[in-house]
Structures are given as C-alpha cells and as structure tokens.
Design a protein around this motif. Sequence first.
Motif, mmCIF file in Angstrom:
data_model
loop_
_atom_site.group_PDB
_atom_site.id
_atom_site.type_symbol
_atom_site.label_atom_id
_atom_site.label_comp_id
_atom_site.label_asym_id
_atom_site.label_seq_id
_atom_site.Cartn_x
_atom_site.Cartn_y
_atom_site.Cartn_z
ATOM 1 N N PRO A 40 0.835 -1.197 0.000
ATOM 2 C CA PRO A 40 0.000 0.000 0.000
ATOM 3 C C PRO A 40 0.876 1.256 0.000
ATOM 4 O O PRO A 40 2.017 1.212 0.493
ATOM 5 C CB PRO A 40 -0.773 -0.106 1.322
ATOM 6 N N SER A 98 0.902 3.647 1.801
ATOM 7 C CA SER A 98 1.199 4.111 3.161
ATOM 8 C C SER A 98 2.461 3.455 3.721
ATOM 9 O O SER A 98 2.968 3.866 4.767
ATOM 10 C CB SER A 98 0.019 3.801 4.084
ATOM 11 N N SER A 116 -3.995 -1.969 -6.223
ATOM 12 C CA SER A 116 -4.863 -2.097 -5.040
ATOM 13 C C SER A 116 -5.479 -3.494 -4.949
ATOM 14 O O SER A 116 -5.909 -3.919 -3.882
ATOM 15 C CB SER A 116 -5.953 -1.038 -5.069
ATOM 16 N N THR A 172 -4.014 -5.574 -2.210
ATOM 17 C CA THR A 172 -4.533 -5.255 -0.881
ATOM 18 C C THR A 172 -5.905 -5.898 -0.698
ATOM 19 O O THR A 172 -6.231 -6.404 0.378
ATOM 20 C CB THR A 172 -4.649 -3.727 -0.708
ATOM 21 N N TRP A 218 -4.459 2.700 3.027
ATOM 22 C CA TRP A 218 -4.872 3.513 1.874
ATOM 23 C C TRP A 218 -5.766 4.663 2.358
ATOM 24 O O TRP A 218 -5.745 5.758 1.796
ATOM 25 C CB TRP A 218 -5.671 2.675 0.871
ATOM 26 N N SER A 233 -5.990 10.376 -3.153
ATOM 27 C CA SER A 233 -5.797 9.414 -4.248
ATOM 28 C C SER A 233 -4.428 9.539 -4.913
ATOM 29 O O SER A 233 -3.954 8.606 -5.537
ATOM 30 C CB SER A 233 -6.901 9.569 -5.296
ATOM 31 N N PHE A 269 -1.728 10.333 -3.107
ATOM 32 C CA PHE A 269 -0.789 9.973 -2.015
ATOM 33 C C PHE A 269 0.114 11.123 -1.545
ATOM 34 O O PHE A 269 1.112 10.889 -0.867
ATOM 35 C CB PHE A 269 0.134 8.801 -2.419
ATOM 36 N N GLN A 285 -11.180 6.596 -0.068
ATOM 37 C CA GLN A 285 -9.913 6.015 -0.519
ATOM 38 C C GLN A 285 -9.763 4.516 -0.250
ATOM 39 O O GLN A 285 -8.894 3.885 -0.834
ATOM 40 C CB GLN A 285 -8.737 6.751 0.130
ATOM 41 N N CYS A 286 -10.580 3.979 0.643
ATOM 42 C CA CYS A 286 -10.476 2.552 0.994
ATOM 43 C C CYS A 286 -10.688 1.694 -0.256
ATOM 44 O O CYS A 286 -11.504 2.031 -1.117
ATOM 45 C CB CYS A 286 -11.519 2.205 2.051
ATOM 46 N N LYS A 287 -9.944 0.607 -0.370
ATOM 47 C CA LYS A 287 -10.010 -0.240 -1.558
ATOM 48 C C LYS A 287 -10.901 -1.472 -1.350
ATOM 49 O O LYS A 287 -11.007 -2.313 -2.244
ATOM 50 C CB LYS A 287 -8.606 -0.708 -1.951
#
Lengths: 460, 375
Positions: free
Chosen positions: A135, A137, A321, A324, B13, B18, B20, B75-77
């Motif tokens: 990810p 992050s 993604s 993930t 995420w 989006s 980052f 933003q969560c996938k």
Amino acid sequence: MDKIYKALAEIVGEEFVSNRKEELYIYSRDSGLSEPRFPDYVVMPRTVEEVQKIIQLANKEKIHVVPAGASLSLSGLTIPQKGGIVIDMRRMDRILELNRKGRYVVLEAGVTQGKLQAFLEENAPDLCHSLPEAPPSATVVGNLVIHGQGNLTQAYGFNSSMISGLEVVLPNGEICRIGSCSLSPYWFSIEPLPYLAGLFLGWFGTTGVITKVGLRLYPKKKLRDVELFVLEDPKLVSEVIYRVTHTEMAEDITTVAQPYPLMFQGTIMIGIYLTGDTEEELEFKRRLIWSSLSDLIKAKEGGFMALTPDMKVGLLEKPMSSLTRSADILKGGGFVYCGAIIPIEKFPEALKKLFEIAERNGVTFAHTGRVIGRGHCMMFAFAYPFNRADLESMEKAKRALFDSYVATLEIGGVPWKPGAEEQKLILERMDKNSVELIKRIRELLDPNKIMNPGNWEVEL
Amino acid sequence: MSMELHRCFRCGWCKLPSDFVDYNCPSYAKFRFESFSPGGRLWLIRAWLNGELTWSENFAKILFSCVACKNCAEQCKMRFKDEIVDWITSAKSSAIEKGLAPPKVRDFLENIAKHGNPWGLPRAQRASWLDLNKFEGEGDLLYIGCECAYEERGQKMAKNVIELFKVAGLSFGTLGNEEECDGNEAYMLGELGLFQELASKNTQKFKELGVKKVITISPHAFNAMKKYPDRDFEVLHFTQLLLELIQKGKLKLSELDLTVTYHDPCFLGRHNGIYSEPRKILKSIPGLKLVEMKRNKENSFCCGGGSGNFVFDLLSGSESPARLRVREALNTGAEILAVACPICKAMFEDAVKDEGSDLEVKDIAEILLSSTKML
C-alpha cells in the motif's frame, strides 16, 4: 510519571510519546498473524538527533528499542518481541534532495512510498523509483531494509541494491553515514568504499536505526502497458522467463496462479510489463517479446490473453490495489504470505508445494511472484487469506504459512522477511560460521542487546 | 457492527488522498499515532467491543476526534468502504448510550436537545440579528442553521447569502426563532434518537408551512436534510442556487482582480458529490483567478470541524488540520481562501490568526457580492 516516559517526552515532546493502552495495543500487532506483544512506550521522533537521544536513553536504561515504519511486513518484524520502546519513524517524512542529473533522491526514514511517488510525479515526471506492490502508506525505508522488490526489480535487482547512501544511528547512539555521503555532500553511491550498507539491510533493525537514505531513480517512460502470457505447464515458466528476460525489453515480470475465479484455475499467468516513450517503442518491444515466445504459442503451450480495458486498468495501477483487496477475499480482513526467494527453475516445485500445503491445511490460496534481476531468481509468494473473526481460519492460515517457510527451505530457497519464529528455522540450517558471524556482529554493534531483540537472535 | 469490523486490514490507503501526496485523515495528520488512523480506530473499536480494551479518556479522544470527513471511505479499496464512517458513528453511539461520552460531547448534544443549538444559547437569540420576512408559504425557505444563527462569522455569511438572493429578486423567507437544529452533528456523533427527533420536527414544520424547497447555507444542514426520512421537500445548498441565478442572468457580475483558492467542504463534496457548482460560480466572476490546492475535490483535506469538533475541537494545536490547510492554501499563491461552509469559515479564520497569516478567508457569497457591487 515514570522516568523513561518523562525522558522520552523531553526528547520528542509529550505529544509524541505514549504509554497509553490504546497506542500500546495498536503497536503490539500488525496485520499478519504474529502473536501480539506489547511495547512499553511508543515514540515518534522528528530528527536524527532525537533518534540518537532515544537510543542513548535506551542504552542507559537497558530498555529494548524497535524501529518501525508503517509496520506492514505482515510477519511481525516491528512487534516488540520483548517489550520496550517502539520508534515510529513516520514523523521523519521529509524528502531532502532530488538530484535529477545524478538520478537519486535523499529522504528520511518515514517517507511513504506514496509520498515519494507523488513527489516524483510533480518534480521529476521523467524519473521513478522501484515501487513495490505494498500500500502507498508503506515506508520506502521499510521496504529497503527487508530487501523488498518493486516494478524495477527485474531490471535492476532487489530494491535494497538501489541504495546510494545511508545515515544510521548505531546501537550505541553514534550517527554514522555510509557511502559517498560519508566524505562528500553527495549521496550518489555506496560503492567503491567498504560495503558497510550490508550491516543494516536485512537485519530488521537489530544493528541500528536508518534515519536517511539515498535512493537511485530510473528513467520513467511516458507509456506503460502489460501483456499476460498464460500457460498451464509450470515446467515452462522458467523457459518463458528466460526468453523474455533475454530480450531485455520488459520493465517487470510477475507471475500469478490462483484457484479463483474459476476461469484462472489450472493456469499460470505471466505478467510482462512494457514501457516506452512512444507507441513505436512499445510496439518494437512487444514484437520482440512475442517473437521470443512464438514457437510456444504455435505449439499451443501458451498464449497471450486478450485483456479487457478494465483488466488493464487494474494491472497497470501503481501500486496495485487488487493485492490489498486479497485481504477481503474471505470477508475476513487478512492475508499472510511467505515470500520465498527461489531459483526460477524451482517454480514448478514451489507451486506443487503450495497446492499441497493449501489442501493439507484446508485453506484457499493465491500465488503471486516477481522476477528478480534478469532471471537471477524470483520472489514466489505462498499467500493465504484468513478471516480475522474466525480463530480456526487464522490457525489454519498460520499452519499453512509455517509449512510454506519449511517448504521454501526444502526446495533450496530463502524466506523473505521471515518473522521471529521463521528466522530460527533459517538459523538452524545456515552455515554455522555465518551464524557465528551474525552473532559476533550483533555483539560488537549492540553490546547492551537493546535493538529489536528476538530477531536474528543466535543461541549457539 | 462487530461482525464486520474485522474486515479492516489496516493497510493504510484510507489515510491518504488518491495521489498519495500527504496524509489526508485529519486526526492522523494531527496526532500521527497509528491509533488515530481510520484503521487503528476500527481495530480499537473492535477491541473495545470484544472486551480486550476498556473505555478510557484516550480512547474517547481517538473516537470523537474522527470528524466524519469521509476521506477513509473515499480512498479505501475494500468492498465495505462505504460502511467505515457508519461503523465509527455506531461506536460513538454505543459510547453515548453507555454514558461514556466526554463531557464536552455530552454538553454539545444536551445543548442541542434542550436549546436547539450546540452552545446552549437561548432560542430567542437565534434570529435576533436577522432582518428578514418569515416564511409564509411563498417562495423558498432559507434555512439559516445553528452555525450561522449564533456565530458572528456565520451570521455574516448568512447576510451575504440573503443580500445576494435579494439582488437576484428571489422570493424567500426564514423560520426566524422557530428554526430548529438540522441534526447533522447529532447524526455524526451517533445520537440517532436526537437526529430522528429533529428530522421529524423539521419535516413536520416544513409540511405545515407548505415548504417545497429548502436552501441551506451550511453543507452540514444540506447533508442532514438529505437524510431525513419521509422528506417531501427539495433541498439545495446555496451554491447550487447561486449558480442557477448566475446562469439565468439574475446576478450581474463585474471584474474582480483576485487570486482565489477554494476549499471543498466535506459535507458538500465527499458526502454529497458537489464539487463543480462553487468552482463555476468563482470562474464566472470576470478577472478572478481560481487556483487549486494540491488536495482538492474528492481529495480535499478537512478543516477539522466536523462531527461537533467546531465546538469541542479535539484537534486543536499548532498542527491542527485547519492550520495545515491554511498553509496549503498559502502555497497556491492565493490571497483568498474561499469557503462554502460556515464551519470551515470559522475554523480557517481562527487558523489564519494563529498562523499570523495575511490570507483572507471569504465565503463564496461574499466574493460574489463584491462582484455584484462593483457595477
């Protein structure tokens, strides 16, 4: 207020130190299946001097220290095995220098992959770094210290081989620079000096805390495309990879094998990524790669899959993604994997082991892999989703994971970023003099044994 | 709720926009401990529900410093992304039901229940400053909202909107002191009983008065009313109506030599998908140069005032979201930070003072009004 808390608060400010149960709870575990172990303190420094003072304090008080990035290894590498202070490095998040002509960047240890990616998009759109599928992050340094891989690994090797300089706080609190930055203002190269960088890569924070890194950047082409070569016979994988790497036309080469969706069952997909500044360049590379595999296609041993636009978008996303999302396959919020670094010729054996392990443990699975160097080896992931709300599912995945580490060693591979338990398996099998050398280096650098204990811990 | 919380992988995420470019979760950006990230928060809620963790002041801070900005859901996938804010709201609801809410949160809600506003100010003061006809069944209802009724900066914003509507010849009125809180913050804090009561009162009153269309000044009110069950009236945010008036030629605009950056309010943008109307308004002003902050539209970085924090402000300090956002606005070279929400306006005006900056915070109506007055 206890004296260690007070001392930490004096170093970083009270706002950035915690011994509250909520922070201790969160930093006691990661998203994988390692047993939670609680730290006593979590601290977030902003400068190398603050890191230095924390390490000096830890030495004085004989308290353990665990450096952490985003704690996304999934193998518990930042879980404090024996308590102590977790140093969350993510406030050190400045990108300090971009040298465009020299194609490198200097950044602090808390910079995320996403932040670097965004920085380069804005400031050097013709340059990129080797981006892992973690990810955004995740921290750049986190990936480097575990010998991570990225989309440029096939061309240039492990991401850790792209380091051009390091700043480290040693276990005794001394600040040390490694590479050209140790004798010059420039961070362009680790070589040709004695290769001290090796003391800090792959050691999981047991030999020091990396605070800054020089990282090599590479040309970023304007266009990127992907082809999927699909075959059924695992024995042909190494041949396909050999031929494609020989063309030197691919940016990245990945492998996928999974039971679901059903249309993919029994197949192995090889993702071949191409880049070019023009359509002509892309087409030229595409033709060379197709040509390298043409006899296999004619013999119906494999072929290129027609990709829908949606599939392409998913495959070209940086980072992807969909990887993930694997954590939600069972609607369970988790997956773990053993990343086996293996010779490519061992692919069929590894895949067979994966099927056996999954069946034996009653778990579903997925395989993803990435070619490292021009076919010098590959990362073969034995991946298992699990349901965080179902203890049995977690236990099964844990057993499958352990079996995968054993299988990796059995086929002659090396587990990537092994957790504390799996490290023991490796040390048991390792050349005894190498083990002794690890022990001596740790004793020399960290006489008070404060650095991330439980990791690479040698009991001879 | 606890049946689904385990699905959060804590991949992170949700903390980012989006592209980052920076951390985009206001509470994580401020506190920086993983416990204050959306994933950390969800894991802690689960631990609390499972009995692994007991309630504490710090846990209360972690929970109620979520401003419901919805960046995490954006933003969560994962497939459960749209439930994240609801899960956090449900946890707040459980805390309130158990009597565990922090005193400031409790007072905030009690004031709404007893006095119709979060400050506990007298109802009679709600419209004492307002010189406007009451709604008598003709035209549109202008809903002032608590933040504009009781807060000086909000009052100014409301006056700007009212003046523009008058210039455009719009037929409209307000409820004066009879206006009731819209309930958005009650909803976002998980006080669903109070929200339903307020929704019911407002819906009933609107029905009695024959209200067909409600214009809200605050995006928070706009969001709340969109959620009202049995809603039989249209609800618009004032920017939607202003754009309509401009397009119909009801507002004549003259040149303004200004460089402006616009901040998307969470409850107009991410919660309701309205991004273009405010921008079109600003772009319709001749001479005005609109510059974008790095984080805009779906990626907008919240001012930190949502979910009651404009009153109890758990995210205050030198690195508060509002101050971070003001710095971002300054980086665009803009002289004006344009807002479309009275809460954002108050948060940013305070932040500008704290930063010692000469950036001006102006609501869109004020900028537009300046343009009409130049004629």
